[in-house]
Design a protein around this motif. Structure first.
Motif, PDB file in Angstrom:
ATOM      1  N   GLN A  65       0.926  -1.046  -0.045  1.00 21.30           N
ATOM      2  CA  GLN A  65       0.040   0.104  -0.045  1.00 21.30           C
ATOM      3  C   GLN A  65       0.929   1.317   0.178  1.00 21.30           C
ATOM      4  O   GLN A  65       0.331   2.276  -0.164  1.00 21.30           O
ATOM      5  CB  GLN A  65      -0.838   0.012   1.154  1.00 21.30           C
ATOM      6  CG  GLN A  65      -1.800  -1.249   1.185  1.00 21.30           C
ATOM      7  CD  GLN A  65      -2.779  -1.581   0.168  1.00 21.30           C
ATOM      8  OE1 GLN A  65      -3.051  -0.528  -0.367  1.00 21.30           O
ATOM      9  NE2 GLN A  65      -2.673  -2.708  -0.118  1.00 21.30           N
ATOM     10  N   THR A  66       2.144   1.235   0.372  1.00 17.13           N
ATOM     11  CA  THR A  66       3.083   2.407   0.345  1.00 17.13           C
ATOM     12  C   THR A  66       3.438   2.493  -1.134  1.00 17.13           C
ATOM     13  O   THR A  66       3.312   1.982  -1.771  1.00 17.13           O
ATOM     14  CB  THR A  66       4.269   2.204   0.970  1.00 17.13           C
ATOM     15  OG1 THR A  66       5.004   1.034   0.452  1.00 17.13           O
ATOM     16  CG2 THR A  66       3.653   1.717   2.481  1.00 17.13           C
ATOM     17  N   MET A  67       4.008   4.014  -1.195  1.00 14.49           N
ATOM     18  CA  MET A  67       4.332   4.230  -2.524  1.00 14.49           C
ATOM     19  C   MET A  67       5.953   3.893  -2.774  1.00 14.49           C
ATOM     20  O   MET A  67       6.314   3.970  -4.037  1.00 14.49           O
ATOM     21  CB  MET A  67       4.308   5.781  -2.683  1.00 14.49           C
ATOM     22  CG  MET A  67       3.011   6.128  -2.689  1.00 14.49           C
ATOM     23  SD  MET A  67       2.807   8.056  -2.928  1.00 14.49           S
ATOM     24  CE  MET A  67       3.229   8.142  -4.855  1.00 14.49           C
ATOM     25  N   SER A  68       6.987   3.611  -1.776  1.00 14.57           N
ATOM     26  CA  SER A  68       8.086   3.305  -1.840  1.00 14.57           C
ATOM     27  C   SER A  68       8.482   1.927  -1.804  1.00 14.57           C
ATOM     28  O   SER A  68       9.783   1.647  -2.295  1.00 14.57           O
ATOM     29  CB  SER A  68       9.000   4.181  -0.815  1.00 14.57           C
ATOM     30  OG  SER A  68       8.383   3.683   0.591  1.00 14.57           O
ATOM     31  N   SER A  69       7.683   1.220  -1.431  1.00 16.82           N
ATOM     32  CA  SER A  69       7.952  -0.158  -1.064  1.00 16.82           C
ATOM     33  C   SER A  69       7.236  -1.314  -1.216  1.00 16.82           C
ATOM     34  O   SER A  69       7.084  -2.506  -0.866  1.00 16.82           O
ATOM     35  CB  SER A  69       8.150  -0.350   0.662  1.00 16.82           C
ATOM     36  OG  SER A  69       9.063   0.423   1.249  1.00 16.82           O
ATOM     37  N   ASP A 202      18.540 -10.354  -5.402  1.00 20.21           N
ATOM     38  CA  ASP A 202      18.874  -9.488  -6.398  1.00 20.21           C
ATOM     39  C   ASP A 202      17.629  -8.327  -6.485  1.00 20.21           C
ATOM     40  O   ASP A 202      18.309  -7.095  -6.526  1.00 20.21           O
ATOM     41  CB  ASP A 202      18.690 -10.011  -7.776  1.00 20.21           C
ATOM     42  CG  ASP A 202      19.914 -11.264  -7.824  1.00 20.21           C
ATOM     43  OD1 ASP A 202      20.793 -11.032  -7.053  1.00 20.21           O
ATOM     44  OD2 ASP A 202      19.940 -11.893  -8.775  1.00 20.21           O
ATOM     45  N   GLN A 203      16.440  -8.577  -6.385  1.00 20.49           N
ATOM     46  CA  GLN A 203      15.397  -7.552  -6.425  1.00 20.49           C
ATOM     47  C   GLN A 203      15.520  -6.486  -5.162  1.00 20.49           C
ATOM     48  O   GLN A 203      15.513  -5.332  -5.280  1.00 20.49           O
ATOM     49  CB  GLN A 203      14.159  -8.043  -6.460  1.00 20.49           C
ATOM     50  CG  GLN A 203      13.718  -8.733  -7.841  1.00 20.49           C
ATOM     51  CD  GLN A 203      12.269  -9.168  -7.662  1.00 20.49           C
ATOM     52  OE1 GLN A 203      11.740 -10.002  -6.933  1.00 20.49           O
ATOM     53  NE2 GLN A 203      11.676  -9.055  -8.750  1.00 20.49           N
ATOM     54  N   VAL A 204      15.835  -7.112  -4.107  1.00 25.25           N
ATOM     55  CA  VAL A 204      16.185  -6.357  -2.756  1.00 25.25           C
ATOM     56  C   VAL A 204      17.534  -5.539  -2.953  1.00 25.25           C
ATOM     57  O   VAL A 204      17.345  -4.166  -2.455  1.00 25.25           O
ATOM     58  CB  VAL A 204      16.191  -7.237  -1.710  1.00 25.25           C
ATOM     59  CG1 VAL A 204      16.563  -6.570  -0.130  1.00 25.25           C
ATOM     60  CG2 VAL A 204      14.872  -8.049  -1.158  1.00 25.25           C
ATOM     61  N   ASN A 205      18.492  -6.135  -3.434  1.00 26.12           N
ATOM     62  CA  ASN A 205      19.555  -5.177  -3.704  1.00 26.12           C
ATOM     63  C   ASN A 205      19.337  -3.990  -4.663  1.00 26.12           C
ATOM     64  O   ASN A 205      19.874  -3.201  -4.659  1.00 26.12           O
ATOM     65  CB  ASN A 205      20.671  -6.289  -4.135  1.00 26.12           C
ATOM     66  CG  ASN A 205      21.026  -7.093  -3.089  1.00 26.12           C
ATOM     67  OD1 ASN A 205      21.067  -6.789  -1.835  1.00 26.12           O
ATOM     68  ND2 ASN A 205      21.808  -8.496  -3.501  1.00 26.12           N
ATOM     69  N   GLN A 206      18.661  -4.365  -5.624  1.00 27.31           N
ATOM     70  CA  GLN A 206      18.250  -3.257  -6.556  1.00 27.31           C
ATOM     71  C   GLN A 206      17.404  -2.124  -5.944  1.00 27.31           C
ATOM     72  O   GLN A 206      17.618  -0.915  -6.385  1.00 27.31           O
ATOM     73  CB  GLN A 206      17.288  -3.900  -7.672  1.00 27.31           C
ATOM     74  CG  GLN A 206      18.134  -4.765  -8.719  1.00 27.31           C
ATOM     75  CD  GLN A 206      17.220  -5.196  -9.859  1.00 27.31           C
ATOM     76  OE1 GLN A 206      15.968  -4.977  -9.957  1.00 27.31           O
ATOM     77  NE2 GLN A 206      17.767  -6.112 -10.559  1.00 27.31           N
ATOM     78  N   THR A 207      16.924  -2.545  -4.773  1.00 21.64           N
ATOM     79  CA  THR A 207      16.187  -1.333  -4.118  1.00 21.64           C
ATOM     80  C   THR A 207      16.947  -0.325  -3.545  1.00 21.64           C
ATOM     81  O   THR A 207      16.770   0.903  -3.125  1.00 21.64           O
ATOM     82  CB  THR A 207      15.124  -1.784  -3.070  1.00 21.64           C
ATOM     83  OG1 THR A 207      15.815  -2.579  -2.101  1.00 21.64           O
ATOM     84  CG2 THR A 207      14.118  -2.328  -3.946  1.00 21.64           C
TER      85      THR A 207
END
Length: 322
Positions: A65-69, A202-207
């Protein structure tokens, strides 16, 4: 020599029966108890795991529901679902372990107790009968032929060894099946889960990499208000420079003198000094909101703050006392 061999065979056979009754069966009963405790511990783990990963999924839904996460929330939900499926698969393995291993071992304990005890009694009875026959032959003065007796002891020992081997083979076969079930589960889910885990990492590291951030609604309003006011005014020095570069003579009219007013006092109280002078490109007519400054096209407006505050610029128009 034959007497010594018969005694050794007899003692060896008795040791096998005694080992099954006094060591194997009690050990098997303890193993069954530990197996039941093992299943209960896993069931408690499964319940706790379900509660834990359900809570993790709820946090992931909040992140969606957040815009950043949003991406991180989706990853958390995927991890939760994968772990819950893995726990469900493990529950299937433990159901098989309970039904095909523990229950059969428990049945064998009851059956073996009677079977081994009966086999031992029958063996000892036959040994006494064979010994009585040999003793009668010896009293009659006949030749003692113990060949049949020794053969019976050898056959009895061989059967006892087979019985002992069958019980250990049963345990080995059942636990081989358990190991194969676990290996099958690992091959079925392990490779795919490892690939997904690497993808999630990999997706977490991209953030962590800086990327354009979606502005909030407050920031949007701030930008709109600032751009509107900036578009409506141009710096006085830039205006004069532009006119002179085109060969025009600046106006000889007197420059507006700043006056000490409430708005000026406000700017001074903020430590802003005299501010900078801007010339309006478009008019801003009076409105019902008394806090909005009105000015006409071409009028000089003194901006009292170097940067917008909460999306607003504070200024003083030459035609207004505010």
């Amino acid at each position: 020599m034959s007497g010594l061999n018969s005694d050794q065979l007899h003692r060896s056979t008795l040791r096998i029966y005694m080992s099954l009754m006094d060591q194997y069966n009690p050990s098997l009963q303890r193993l069954i108890t530990l197996g039941n405790n093992y299943i209960q511990a896993f069931q408690a783990l499964a319940v706790t795991s379900e509660a834990y990963y359900s809570a993790l999924a709820k946090i992931g839904e909040q992140a969606l529901q957040t815009m950043s996460s949003r991406l991180l929330g989706d990853i958390l939900i995927q991890i939760s679902e994968s772990q819950r499926r893995l726990t469900s698969e493990l529950e299937g393995v433990f159901r098989w372990f309970h039904n095909d291993v523990l229950q059969e071992m428990e049945n064998n304990v009851r059956l073996d107790k009677d079977y081994v005890s009966g086999s031992r009694r029958q063996y000892e009875m036959e040994v006494r009968n064979q010994a009585a026959v040999l003793e009668r032959q010896l009293r009659r003065g006949g030749v003692q032929d113990s060949t049949e007796y020794v053969q019976f002891l050898r056959d009895s020992q061989r059967e006892a060894l087979k019985e002992e081997e069958r019980r250990y083979r049963f345990l080995a076969e059942k636990h081989c099946g358990l190991t194969q079930s676990i290996v099958y589960l690992m091959n079925k889910t392990g490779g795919a889960l490892q690939q997904r885990a690497e993808g999630w990492r990999d997706q977490v590291n991209q953030t962590r990499v800086s990327r354009p951030r979606t502005p909030s609604r407050l920031e949007d309003n701030y930008s709109v208000r600032s751009s509107r006011l900036e578009d409506n005014m141009v710096d006085e020095h830039t205006r004069n420079w532009a006119e002179q570069s085109l060969g025009k003579v600046p106006s000889r009219g007197p420059s507006p003198q700043p006056t000490r007013s409430r708005s000026g006092s406000f700017g001074d109280s903020l430590g802003l000094g005299g501010g900078r002078m801007m010339r309006a490109l478009v008019p801003h007519p009076p409105s019902s909101n008394p806090t909005l400054l009105s000015f006409s096209r071409g009028e000089v407006v003194t901006v009292l703050v170097p940067e917008p505050r909460n999306g607003w610029l504070y200024g003083r128009a030459e035609s207004s006392s505010r």
